[in-house]
Design an enzyme around this catalytic site. Structure first.
Site, PDB file in Angstrom:
ATOM      1  N   GLN A 126     -48.645   4.320 -10.401  1.00  0.00           N
ATOM      2  CA  GLN A 126     -49.675   3.300 -10.184  1.00  0.00           C
ATOM      3  C   GLN A 126     -49.074   1.965  -9.720  1.00  0.00           C
ATOM      4  O   GLN A 126     -49.663   1.267  -8.891  1.00  0.00           O
ATOM      5  CB  GLN A 126     -50.482   3.119 -11.474  1.00  0.00           C
ATOM      6  CG  GLN A 126     -51.707   2.234 -11.276  1.00  0.00           C
ATOM      7  CD  GLN A 126     -52.537   2.118 -12.538  1.00  0.00           C
ATOM      8  OE1 GLN A 126     -52.635   3.067 -13.320  1.00  0.00           O
ATOM      9  NE2 GLN A 126     -53.129   0.966 -12.764  1.00  0.00           N
TER      10      GLN A 126
ATOM     11  N   CYS B 206     -52.130  12.650 -17.466  1.00  0.00           N
ATOM     12  CA  CYS B 206     -50.889  13.010 -18.172  1.00  0.00           C
ATOM     13  C   CYS B 206     -50.785  12.270 -19.514  1.00  0.00           C
ATOM     14  O   CYS B 206     -50.077  12.714 -20.415  1.00  0.00           O
ATOM     15  CB  CYS B 206     -49.660  12.775 -17.294  1.00  0.00           C
ATOM     16  SG  CYS B 206     -49.392  11.085 -16.783  1.00  0.00           S
TER      17      CYS B 206
ATOM     18  N   CYS C  37     -50.032  11.755 -10.186  1.00  0.00           N
ATOM     19  CA  CYS C  37     -48.807  11.124 -10.673  1.00  0.00           C
ATOM     20  C   CYS C  37     -47.615  11.977 -10.269  1.00  0.00           C
ATOM     21  O   CYS C  37     -47.650  13.205 -10.332  1.00  0.00           O
ATOM     22  CB  CYS C  37     -48.863  10.883 -12.182  1.00  0.00           C
ATOM     23  SG  CYS C  37     -48.166  12.184 -13.190  1.00  0.00           S
ATOM     24  N   GLU C  38     -46.591  11.304  -9.801  1.00  0.00           N
ATOM     25  CA  GLU C  38     -45.434  12.028  -9.280  1.00  0.00           C
ATOM     26  C   GLU C  38     -44.580  12.632 -10.394  1.00  0.00           C
ATOM     27  O   GLU C  38     -43.716  13.458 -10.139  1.00  0.00           O
ATOM     28  CB  GLU C  38     -44.588  11.125  -8.377  1.00  0.00           C
ATOM     29  CG  GLU C  38     -43.863  10.011  -9.095  1.00  0.00           C
ATOM     30  CD  GLU C  38     -43.023   9.154  -8.145  1.00  0.00           C
ATOM     31  OE1 GLU C  38     -43.180   9.279  -6.921  1.00  0.00           O
ATOM     32  OE2 GLU C  38     -42.223   8.358  -8.655  1.00  0.00           O
ATOM     33  N   HIS C  39     -44.824  12.226 -11.628  1.00  0.00           N
ATOM     34  CA  HIS C  39     -44.009  12.743 -12.728  1.00  0.00           C
ATOM     35  C   HIS C  39     -44.510  14.077 -13.253  1.00  0.00           C
ATOM     36  O   HIS C  39     -43.737  14.909 -13.702  1.00  0.00           O
ATOM     37  CB  HIS C  39     -43.969  11.735 -13.880  1.00  0.00           C
ATOM     38  CG  HIS C  39     -43.356  10.430 -13.486  1.00  0.00           C
ATOM     39  ND1 HIS C  39     -43.861   9.208 -13.869  1.00  0.00           N
ATOM     40  CD2 HIS C  39     -42.278  10.179 -12.710  1.00  0.00           C
ATOM     41  CE1 HIS C  39     -43.107   8.259 -13.353  1.00  0.00           C
ATOM     42  NE2 HIS C  39     -42.150   8.803 -12.651  1.00  0.00           N
ATOM     43  N   HIS C  40     -45.846  14.269 -13.236  1.00  0.00           N
ATOM     44  CA  HIS C  40     -46.415  15.487 -13.829  1.00  0.00           C
ATOM     45  C   HIS C  40     -47.319  16.266 -12.872  1.00  0.00           C
ATOM     46  O   HIS C  40     -47.838  17.309 -13.245  1.00  0.00           O
ATOM     47  CB  HIS C  40     -47.236  15.121 -15.078  1.00  0.00           C
ATOM     48  CG  HIS C  40     -46.451  14.356 -16.092  1.00  0.00           C
ATOM     49  ND1 HIS C  40     -46.463  12.974 -16.162  1.00  0.00           N
ATOM     50  CD2 HIS C  40     -45.621  14.778 -17.062  1.00  0.00           C
ATOM     51  CE1 HIS C  40     -45.664  12.574 -17.146  1.00  0.00           C
ATOM     52  NE2 HIS C  40     -45.145  13.640 -17.709  1.00  0.00           N
TER      53      HIS C  40
ATOM     54  N   HIS D 112     -54.943   8.048 -16.716  1.00  0.00           N
ATOM     55  CA  HIS D 112     -53.946   9.053 -16.316  1.00  0.00           C
ATOM     56  C   HIS D 112     -54.107  10.312 -17.159  1.00  0.00           C
ATOM     57  O   HIS D 112     -53.975  10.259 -18.380  1.00  0.00           O
ATOM     58  CB  HIS D 112     -52.534   8.484 -16.512  1.00  0.00           C
ATOM     59  CG  HIS D 112     -52.213   7.382 -15.547  1.00  0.00           C
ATOM     60  ND1 HIS D 112     -51.224   7.488 -14.597  1.00  0.00           N
ATOM     61  CD2 HIS D 112     -52.780   6.156 -15.363  1.00  0.00           C
ATOM     62  CE1 HIS D 112     -51.175   6.369 -13.877  1.00  0.00           C
ATOM     63  NE2 HIS D 112     -52.102   5.546 -14.328  1.00  0.00           N
TER      64      HIS D 112
HETATM   65 ZN    ZN Z   1     -47.688  11.442 -15.276  1.00  0.00          ZN
END
Ligand code: ZN
Length: 179
Positions: free
Chosen positions: A112, A142, A71-74, A140
């Site tokens: 996703q 995260c 995931c690009e956020h975490h 996920h």
């Molecule tokens: Zn994430």
């Protein structure tokens, strides 16, 4: 990348001397390179001519393609399954190519929703199909390990193009085959 990871490890381990971490920057950098190798691939090399003339105009489905992404956020993994169907218009794509296309986009920093869209758009573009459907079901880390800590949540995303979008019967046939 190794230097940056060494810095992160330094911040995480301020109060400890941890000899097991000596080679971690090198190993972790290599791992991240592997997990994002999709950026280095392109479609022509992946398809490599595996597009065949065919009169077939029934639905073709490839189910349960394993999927691992970040995931690009975490920068934490998400993983699950991808299901793809399409209705050919004169051309069929070699079966293994669906997994290769999935990997090319999954092995990048992703969300996703975008991953699902990119796989569907790419198959549409390559095959000129009458319709393409992609469903991804993923967990996920995260969500599971941090934040709300929901261990059993499964995220489902779908993209329906062409006949799968406009024709209920086609869409339902696909959803029934998935069950
Ligand atoms: Zn994430």
């Amino acid at each position: 990348m190794e230097q940056a990871i060494a810095k992160i490890l330094g911040d995480l381990h301020k109060h400890e001397d941890h000899s097991g971490l000596v080679d971690t920057p090198k190993r972790a950098a290599k791992a991240y390179q592997f997990l994002t190798q999709g950026y280095a691939h392109n479609l022509d090399e992946i398809i490599n001519g595996a597009l065949y003339e065919s009169n077939l105009d029934e639905m073709v489905m490839v189910k349960d393609i394993e999927l691992y992404s970040l995931c690009e956020h975490h920068l934490l993994p998400f993983f699950g399954k991808c299901h793809i169907a399409y209705i050919p218009r004169g051309k069929v794509l070699g079966l293994s190519k669906f997994a290769r296309i999935t990997d090319m986009f999954a092995r990048r920093l992703q969300i996703q929703e975008r991953l699902t869209q990119q796989i569907a758009d790419t198959i549409q573009e390559v095959t000129d199909a009458k319709g393409v459907a992609v469903i991804i079901e993923a967990q996920h880390l995260c969500m599971m390990m941090r934040g709300v800590q929901k261990q059993n949540s499964l995220m489902k995303t779908s993209v329906m193009l062409g006949k799968f979008r406009s024709d209920d019967r086609t869409r339902n046939e696909f959803l029934n085959l998935l069950r």
